[in-house]
Design an enzyme around this catalytic site. Structure first.
Site, PDB file in Angstrom:
ATOM      1  N   ASP A 286     -11.736  -9.896   4.300  1.00 27.87           N
ATOM      2  CA  ASP A 286     -13.012  -9.961   3.563  1.00 27.87           C
ATOM      3  C   ASP A 286     -13.475 -11.409   3.484  1.00 27.87           C
ATOM      4  O   ASP A 286     -14.663 -11.699   3.611  1.00 27.87           O
ATOM      5  CB  ASP A 286     -12.858  -9.407   2.126  1.00 27.87           C
ATOM      6  CG  ASP A 286     -13.244  -7.933   2.035  1.00 27.87           C
ATOM      7  OD1 ASP A 286     -13.060  -7.208   3.040  1.00 27.87           O
ATOM      8  OD2 ASP A 286     -13.714  -7.499   0.969  1.00 27.87           O
TER       9      ASP A 286
ATOM     10  N   TYR B 244       0.820  -1.214   0.000  1.00 25.98           N
ATOM     11  CA  TYR B 244       0.000   0.000   0.000  1.00 25.98           C
ATOM     12  C   TYR B 244       0.853   1.264   0.000  1.00 25.98           C
ATOM     13  O   TYR B 244       0.426   2.293  -0.505  1.00 25.98           O
ATOM     14  CB  TYR B 244      -0.916   0.036   1.236  1.00 25.98           C
ATOM     15  CG  TYR B 244      -2.192  -0.744   1.084  1.00 25.98           C
ATOM     16  CD1 TYR B 244      -2.172  -2.111   0.800  1.00 25.98           C
ATOM     17  CD2 TYR B 244      -3.432  -0.121   1.245  1.00 25.98           C
ATOM     18  CE1 TYR B 244      -3.354  -2.822   0.679  1.00 25.98           C
ATOM     19  CE2 TYR B 244      -4.605  -0.835   1.126  1.00 25.98           C
ATOM     20  CZ  TYR B 244      -4.563  -2.176   0.846  1.00 25.98           C
ATOM     21  OH  TYR B 244      -5.737  -2.875   0.734  1.00 25.98           O
TER      22      TYR B 244
ATOM     23  N   ASP C 186      -5.836  -7.521   4.118  1.00 21.64           N
ATOM     24  CA  ASP C 186      -7.014  -6.933   3.458  1.00 21.64           C
ATOM     25  C   ASP C 186      -7.857  -8.037   2.832  1.00 21.64           C
ATOM     26  O   ASP C 186      -9.076  -8.108   3.019  1.00 21.64           O
ATOM     27  CB  ASP C 186      -6.546  -5.943   2.377  1.00 21.64           C
ATOM     28  CG  ASP C 186      -7.715  -5.324   1.643  1.00 21.64           C
ATOM     29  OD1 ASP C 186      -8.677  -4.905   2.316  1.00 21.64           O
ATOM     30  OD2 ASP C 186      -7.681  -5.270   0.397  1.00 21.64           O
TER      31      ASP C 186
ATOM     32  N   LYS D 188       4.159 -15.305   2.638  1.00 23.98           N
ATOM     33  CA  LYS D 188       4.369 -16.043   1.389  1.00 23.98           C
ATOM     34  C   LYS D 188       5.883 -16.253   1.266  1.00 23.98           C
ATOM     35  O   LYS D 188       6.537 -15.795   0.325  1.00 23.98           O
ATOM     36  CB  LYS D 188       3.776 -15.234   0.216  1.00 23.98           C
ATOM     37  CG  LYS D 188       3.775 -15.931  -1.120  1.00 23.98           C
ATOM     38  CD  LYS D 188       2.798 -17.099  -1.229  1.00 23.98           C
ATOM     39  CE  LYS D 188       2.971 -17.821  -2.547  1.00 23.98           C
ATOM     40  NZ  LYS D 188       2.155 -19.056  -2.626  1.00 23.98           N
TER      41      LYS D 188
ATOM     42  N   ASP E  15      -1.765 -18.573   0.827  1.00 20.95           N
ATOM     43  CA  ASP E  15      -2.738 -19.325   0.021  1.00 20.95           C
ATOM     44  C   ASP E  15      -3.346 -20.470   0.838  1.00 20.95           C
ATOM     45  O   ASP E  15      -4.548 -20.728   0.794  1.00 20.95           O
ATOM     46  CB  ASP E  15      -2.114 -19.814  -1.308  1.00 20.95           C
ATOM     47  CG  ASP E  15      -0.716 -20.412  -1.150  1.00 20.95           C
ATOM     48  OD1 ASP E  15      -0.159 -20.370  -0.030  1.00 20.95           O
ATOM     49  OD2 ASP E  15      -0.174 -20.923  -2.146  1.00 20.95           O
TER      50      ASP E  15
HETATM   51  C1  IPM Z   1     -10.261  -1.990   4.115  1.00 25.90           C
HETATM   52  C2  IPM Z   1     -10.593  -1.373   2.792  1.00 25.90           C
HETATM   53  C3  IPM Z   1      -9.529  -0.332   2.466  1.00 25.90           C
HETATM   54  C4  IPM Z   1      -8.200  -1.058   2.351  1.00 25.90           C
HETATM   55  C5  IPM Z   1      -9.815   0.494   1.216  1.00 25.90           C
HETATM   56  C6  IPM Z   1     -11.143   1.207   1.302  1.00 25.90           C
HETATM   57  C7  IPM Z   1      -8.706   1.461   0.938  1.00 25.90           C
HETATM   58  O1  IPM Z   1     -10.690  -2.353   1.819  1.00 25.90           O
HETATM   59  O2  IPM Z   1     -10.167  -1.244   5.120  1.00 25.90           O
HETATM   60  O3  IPM Z   1     -10.114  -3.208   4.189  1.00 25.90           O
HETATM   61  O4  IPM Z   1      -7.874  -1.626   1.316  1.00 25.90           O
HETATM   62  O5  IPM Z   1      -7.457  -1.058   3.336  1.00 25.90           O
HETATM   63 MG    MG Z   2     -10.572  -4.336   2.568  1.00 25.32          MG
END
Ligand code: IPM
Ligand code: MG
Length: 371
Positions: free
Chosen positions: A251, A141, A247, A191, A223
């Protein structure tokens, strides 16, 4: 006690859910005799519209002077033009970086009442209770070079994954500290079979592990971790990993809980903790936000689930204010409204009645009891 909190509702459903978070804090204030002073400011698309930037210097400076920051969500189709010079997300990345919020805590637990709002078999999910710690101010990032340019043979772009020993050590230390307070199991995800940064990460995690003989450390490739999160989610206690992996994995892990609308987060850091060392007994500086996004399609419609934000307020009280009883009271209240069958749209079954953002907020407030 008196506390000052920065409030950055952001875009989309951000303002809808943050309003309920604040209502819950005020309810706690009444019950326990605390005073919260809220300082509102813009972040994301609304800040771009008002000021031309996704967060202003003044807002960053204001946030630094508070006990903690409350954030809603940023982004929306209005600001999605790939050619735009600035994006709503830039505000979020900047505040994470400037406030040195390097440790992003994302707890994922399943509620027995919501097991069938997920596409995964309920018997795999019962009792899932993990904490993912995502490194938040380094890696892909933020690494330089990060740019795009034209060459005679076509367009090119580069992002850089970079990590220093200090950056790895401090977040891995948070991992060990948290594991020590939970089930003493830390999975460091990397990784290392491909990436140099991961080999350094693994080496440092192993070294730090020597100071935590009570915690069982294991290393897992990212993975494999992605697969095991679905195959055997109960096996995980604390996971610590670099920014991009975290990240993606969070999710994925969110699916286990049934809805993004249920998952809170804390991004901890600040100058003291960023220097390294233990977090034991310290009031930590942090930013608290639901892990879901701005959901522009339902913004302002009283439809968003405020529970992730409300649970983030519990984390705020626990980590930044050290109000443990108050944090427990909020978490218990959420548990009890779910047990009583209250559902927002995202966690309701087809055909089942559901309540709006405000009603859910109110139900939680009414369920908060002083221990
Ligand atoms: C998160 C989101 C952010 C990230 C985005 C909105 C920049 O996906 O907080 O997980 O990638 O960190
Ligand atoms: Mg995210």
């Amino acid at each position: 006690m008196k506390f000052t909190l920065a409030v950055l509702p952001g875009d989309g459903i951000g303002p809808d859910v943050v309003a309920e978070g604040i209502n819950v804090l005020n309810r706690i204030g009444e019950l326990y005799g605390h005073q919260f002073e809220f300082k509102h400011a813009l972040i994301g698309g609304c800040s771009i519209d008002a000021h031309g930037v996704a967060i202003t210097d003044e807002t960053v400076a204001m946030a630094k002077k508070t006990h903690a920051v409350i954030l809603g969500a940023v982004g929306g189709p209005k600001w999605d033009d790939p050619k735009a010079p600035t994006r709503p997300e830039d505000g979020l990345l900047r505040i994470r970086k400037d406030l040195q919020l390097f440790a992003n805590l994302r707890p994922v637990k399943t509620y027995p009442q919501l097991l069938d709002s997920t596409p995964i078999k309920p018997d795999l999910l019962n009792g899932v209770d993990m904490l993912v710690i995502r490194e938040l101010t380094g890696g892909l990032y933020f690494g330089k070079p990060k740019k795009r340019w034209d060459t005679p043979r076509g367009r090119k772009a580069v992002d850089t994954m970079a990590y220093s020993e200090k950056e790895i050590a401090r977040v891995v230390t948070v991992g060990f500290e948290m594991a020590r307070r939970r089930r003493q199991k830390l999975t460091s995800v990397d990784k290392a079979n491909v990436l140099t940064t991961s080999r350094l990460w693994r080496e440092i995690a192993t070294e730090i592990g020597k100071n935590y003989p009570d915690v069982k450390l294991n290393h897992m490739l990212v993975d494999t971790c992605a697969m095991n999160l679905i195959r055997n989610p109960r096996d995980f206690d604390v996971i610590v990993t670099e920014n991009t992996f975290g990240d993606i994995l969070t999710d994925e892990a969110a699916v286990l809980a049934g809805s993004m609308g249920m998952l809170p987060s804390a991004s901890l850091g600040g100058p003291k903790l960023a220097k390294g060392g233990t977090m034991e007994g310290k009031k930590l500086f942090g930013l608290y936000e639901p892990i879901h996004g701005s959901a522009p399609d339902i913004a302002g419609q009283n439809k968003a689930n405020p529970l992730a934000t409300i649970l983030s307020m519990a984390m705020l009280m626990r980590y930044s204010l050290r109000l443990h009883k108050e944090a427990d009271a909020v978490e218990k209240a959420v548990q009890s409204v779910l047990e009583a069958g209250h559902r927002t749209f995202d966690i309701s079954k087809p055909g089942e009645p559901w309540v709006g953002t405000k009603e859910m907020g109110q139900t939680v407030r009414e369920a908060i009891q002083k221990a």
